[in-house]
Design a protein around this motif. Sequence first.
Motif, mmCIF file in Angstrom:
data_model
loop_
_atom_site.group_PDB
_atom_site.id
_atom_site.type_symbol
_atom_site.label_atom_id
_atom_site.label_comp_id
_atom_site.label_asym_id
_atom_site.label_seq_id
_atom_site.Cartn_x
_atom_site.Cartn_y
_atom_site.Cartn_z
ATOM 1 N N VAL A 144 18.311 9.153 11.866
ATOM 2 C CA VAL A 144 18.818 7.823 11.506
ATOM 3 C C VAL A 144 18.079 6.750 12.292
ATOM 4 C CG1 VAL A 144 20.838 6.302 11.636
ATOM 5 C CG2 VAL A 144 21.088 8.637 10.796
ATOM 6 N N LEU A 145 17.902 6.978 13.590
ATOM 7 C CA LEU A 145 17.215 6.003 14.445
ATOM 8 C C LEU A 145 15.769 5.811 13.995
ATOM 9 C CD1 LEU A 145 17.286 4.203 16.966
ATOM 10 C CD2 LEU A 145 16.624 6.218 18.322
ATOM 11 N N ILE A 146 15.083 6.901 13.663
ATOM 12 C CA ILE A 146 13.696 6.808 13.206
ATOM 13 C C ILE A 146 13.603 5.994 11.921
ATOM 14 C CG2 ILE A 146 11.780 8.154 12.245
ATOM 15 C CD1 ILE A 146 12.478 10.358 14.241
ATOM 16 N N ALA A 147 14.539 6.209 10.982
ATOM 17 C CA ALA A 147 14.531 5.454 9.722
ATOM 18 C C ALA A 147 14.657 3.958 9.983
ATOM 19 C CB ALA A 147 15.662 5.935 8.823
ATOM 20 N N PHE A 148 15.548 3.589 10.886
ATOM 21 C CA PHE A 148 15.719 2.164 11.200
ATOM 22 C C PHE A 148 14.514 1.604 11.950
ATOM 23 C CE2 PHE A 148 20.342 2.697 10.410
ATOM 24 C CZ PHE A 148 20.533 1.593 9.597
ATOM 25 N N ILE A 149 13.950 2.369 12.864
ATOM 26 C CA ILE A 149 12.770 1.909 13.608
ATOM 27 C C ILE A 149 11.605 1.665 12.656
ATOM 28 C CG2 ILE A 149 10.987 2.628 15.241
ATOM 29 C CD1 ILE A 149 13.171 3.968 16.880
ATOM 30 N N LEU A 150 11.369 2.590 11.719
ATOM 31 C CA LEU A 150 10.304 2.405 10.736
ATOM 32 C C LEU A 150 10.567 1.190 9.857
ATOM 33 C CD1 LEU A 150 9.691 6.131 9.699
ATOM 34 C CD2 LEU A 150 8.160 4.663 11.033
ATOM 35 N N GLY A 151 11.844 0.958 9.522
ATOM 36 C CA GLY A 151 12.198 -0.228 8.751
ATOM 37 C C GLY A 151 11.896 -1.513 9.509
ATOM 38 N N VAL A 152 12.255 -1.539 10.798
ATOM 39 C CA VAL A 152 12.010 -2.734 11.619
ATOM 40 C C VAL A 152 10.512 -2.960 11.810
ATOM 41 C CG1 VAL A 152 12.299 -3.723 13.919
ATOM 42 C CG2 VAL A 152 14.237 -2.615 12.809
ATOM 43 N N LEU A 153 9.767 -1.901 12.104
ATOM 44 C CA LEU A 153 8.314 -2.041 12.286
ATOM 45 C C LEU A 153 7.650 -2.544 11.011
ATOM 46 C CD1 LEU A 153 7.446 1.173 14.352
ATOM 47 C CD2 LEU A 153 7.567 -1.189 15.167
ATOM 48 N N SER A 154 8.067 -2.017 9.875
ATOM 49 C CA SER A 154 7.513 -2.475 8.594
ATOM 50 C C SER A 154 7.858 -3.936 8.350
ATOM 51 C CB SER A 154 8.051 -1.611 7.451
ATOM 52 O OG SER A 154 7.644 -0.269 7.593
ATOM 53 N N ALA A 155 9.097 -4.326 8.676
ATOM 54 C CA ALA A 155 9.512 -5.718 8.473
ATOM 55 C C ALA A 155 8.726 -6.670 9.364
ATOM 56 C CB ALA A 155 11.016 -5.849 8.741
ATOM 57 N N VAL A 156 8.512 -6.272 10.612
ATOM 58 C CA VAL A 156 7.753 -7.124 11.547
ATOM 59 C C VAL A 156 6.324 -7.314 11.059
ATOM 60 C CG1 VAL A 156 6.772 -7.242 13.863
ATOM 61 C CG2 VAL A 156 9.158 -6.577 13.564
ATOM 62 N N THR A 157 5.647 -6.222 10.702
ATOM 63 C CA THR A 157 4.261 -6.327 10.252
ATOM 64 C C THR A 157 4.160 -7.059 8.914
ATOM 65 O OG1 THR A 157 4.449 -4.114 9.266
ATOM 66 C CG2 THR A 157 3.531 -4.255 11.472
ATOM 67 N N HIS A 158 5.135 -6.833 8.042
ATOM 68 C CA HIS A 158 5.096 -7.454 6.726
ATOM 69 C C HIS A 158 5.322 -8.958 6.807
ATOM 70 C CE1 HIS A 158 4.932 -5.669 2.622
ATOM 71 N NE2 HIS A 158 5.150 -6.924 2.320
ATOM 72 N N THR A 159 6.363 -9.372 7.524
ATOM 73 C CA THR A 159 6.661 -10.806 7.613
ATOM 74 C C THR A 159 5.594 -11.531 8.426
ATOM 75 O OG1 THR A 159 8.155 -10.313 9.478
ATOM 76 C CG2 THR A 159 9.146 -10.579 7.309
ATOM 77 N N THR A 160 5.011 -10.857 9.415
ATOM 78 C CA THR A 160 3.913 -11.467 10.165
ATOM 79 C C THR A 160 2.733 -11.755 9.245
ATOM 80 O OG1 THR A 160 4.559 -10.303 12.196
ATOM 81 C CG2 THR A 160 2.314 -11.164 12.092
ATOM 82 N N ALA A 161 2.451 -10.816 8.349
ATOM 83 C CA ALA A 161 1.365 -11.027 7.384
ATOM 84 C C ALA A 161 1.697 -12.171 6.442
ATOM 85 C CB ALA A 161 1.118 -9.739 6.597
ATOM 86 N N MET A 162 2.947 -12.263 6.002
ATOM 87 C CA MET A 162 3.355 -13.338 5.092
ATOM 88 C C MET A 162 3.239 -14.707 5.772
ATOM 89 S SD MET A 162 4.163 -11.997 2.151
ATOM 90 C CE MET A 162 2.910 -10.742 2.429
ATOM 91 N N MET A 163 3.531 -14.754 7.064
ATOM 92 C CA MET A 163 3.474 -16.022 7.786
ATOM 93 C C MET A 163 2.047 -16.496 8.017
ATOM 94 S SD MET A 163 6.548 -15.234 10.512
ATOM 95 C CE MET A 163 6.379 -16.751 11.449
ATOM 96 N N LYS A 164 1.069 -15.632 7.806
ATOM 97 C CA LYS A 164 -0.335 -16.024 7.948
ATOM 98 C C LYS A 164 -0.906 -16.613 6.659
ATOM 99 C CE LYS A 164 -1.419 -12.619 11.545
ATOM 100 N NZ LYS A 164 -2.210 -11.414 11.885
ATOM 101 N N LEU A 165 -0.112 -16.598 5.594
ATOM 102 C CA LEU A 165 -0.594 -17.130 4.322
ATOM 103 C C LEU A 165 -0.763 -18.642 4.387
ATOM 104 C CD1 LEU A 165 1.636 -15.118 1.804
ATOM 105 C CD2 LEU A 165 -0.825 -14.874 2.115
ATOM 106 N N SER A 166 -1.748 -19.143 3.680
ATOM 107 C CA SER A 166 -1.908 -20.584 3.470
ATOM 108 C C SER A 166 -1.476 -20.886 2.044
ATOM 109 C CB SER A 166 -3.366 -21.000 3.678
ATOM 110 O OG SER A 166 -3.750 -20.763 5.011
ATOM 111 N N PHE A 167 -0.631 -21.913 1.889
ATOM 112 C CA PHE A 167 -0.003 -22.159 0.601
ATOM 113 C C PHE A 167 -0.550 -23.419 -0.068
ATOM 114 C CE2 PHE A 167 2.898 -19.450 2.832
ATOM 115 C CZ PHE A 167 3.377 -18.597 1.850
ATOM 116 N N CYS A 168 -0.395 -23.433 -1.378
ATOM 117 C CA CYS A 168 -0.753 -24.612 -2.152
ATOM 118 C C CYS A 168 0.329 -25.671 -1.962
ATOM 119 C CB CYS A 168 -0.881 -24.243 -3.631
ATOM 120 S SG CYS A 168 -1.993 -22.852 -3.938
ATOM 121 N N LYS A 169 0.171 -26.813 -2.637
ATOM 122 C CA LYS A 169 1.148 -27.891 -2.492
ATOM 123 C C LYS A 169 2.505 -27.505 -3.067
ATOM 124 C CE LYS A 169 -2.187 -31.688 -2.476
ATOM 125 N NZ LYS A 169 -2.623 -32.946 -3.136
ATOM 126 N N SER A 170 2.511 -26.688 -4.062
ATOM 127 C CA SER A 170 3.773 -26.285 -4.676
ATOM 128 C C SER A 170 4.531 -25.332 -3.764
ATOM 129 C CB SER A 170 3.507 -25.590 -6.023
ATOM 130 O OG SER A 170 4.711 -25.069 -6.541
#
Length: 315
Positions: A144-170
């Motif tokens: 159970v702990l491993i499943a949650f740790i993998l979920g958190v690690l994936s969320a951290v790396t994923h949202t970090t990548a999303m925050m590096k995006l440059s967006f259009c005016k819309s």
Amino acid sequence: MSFRGNYEIKPFLLGLTQQPELQLPLFLLFLGVYIVSVVGNLGMVLLIAASPLLHTPMYYFLSCFSFIDLCSSTVITPQMLVNFVKKKNTILYSECIAQLFFFVIFVVAEGYFLTAMAYDRYVPVCSPLLYNVTMFPWLCSLLVLIAFILGVLSAVTHTTAMMKLSFCKSHIINHYFCDVLPFLNLSFAPTHTSVSSYSLLLWGFNSLLPTLAVAISYAFIFYRIHHIHSSEDLFKDFGTCSSHLIAVGIFIGSITFMYFKPPSSNSLDQEKVSSVFYTTMIPMLNPLIYSLRNKDVKKALRKVLVRSEFSFLRV
């Protein structure tokens, strides 16, 4: 224009539909779905905790699985309901990132939970005499702990990548929640390409690994079942696995359809409709699948209801 560091930007969520005549019926529909999901999953967690009959590794995993479904539906569905009643569906960028973060945690953790549950099905079918020795409490807690740790690690790396995006005016997000694909469609091509590839690789890893593990577990299970000559034992073993197989098929099938379609078939309007299935319908269906097809759960529920009724009459 970059969103980085500017958490006061308010993206605009278009919601599931822009047709005014559908807003109220859809609000009532998904409110009902959410209520059933909360009652079903919370009820499953409380029932397993209250019933000694269900204090086994299989139901421990099921209670954690129900908790994840409860959390994942709560991350998504309330925002969807708000979109049906508000005229202007703005959301802070920080809130959008937070929603994406928790969504990734629970959807990734759910995939690995299904893997742990597949192993829990494998042991009693293929090594029934070793089940109590193999599935000891600390191993279950570790999985159970491993499943949650993998979920958190994936969320951290994923949202970090999303925050590096440059967006259009819309800042218009053509969705009812802050999902990965709508975010990518708002970004400039240079950042879109690299982050899109990284996102696809991450989703691929978190989908392929659980799928392979589940497939290998069930290959051994079906091999074992195939060599069982007693029809009674065969139906018993298959009954142990059938509910889990249904949940696995629904989850992996919907995720694959959503994130791994050919680029030519990408349409955000179609993706909104298909994503409804795994964000709102699956959390509602899972407790029904496991409760309606499980004799132990039905028996435990009857005992709890009888005990509650007896306590009420004594008062």
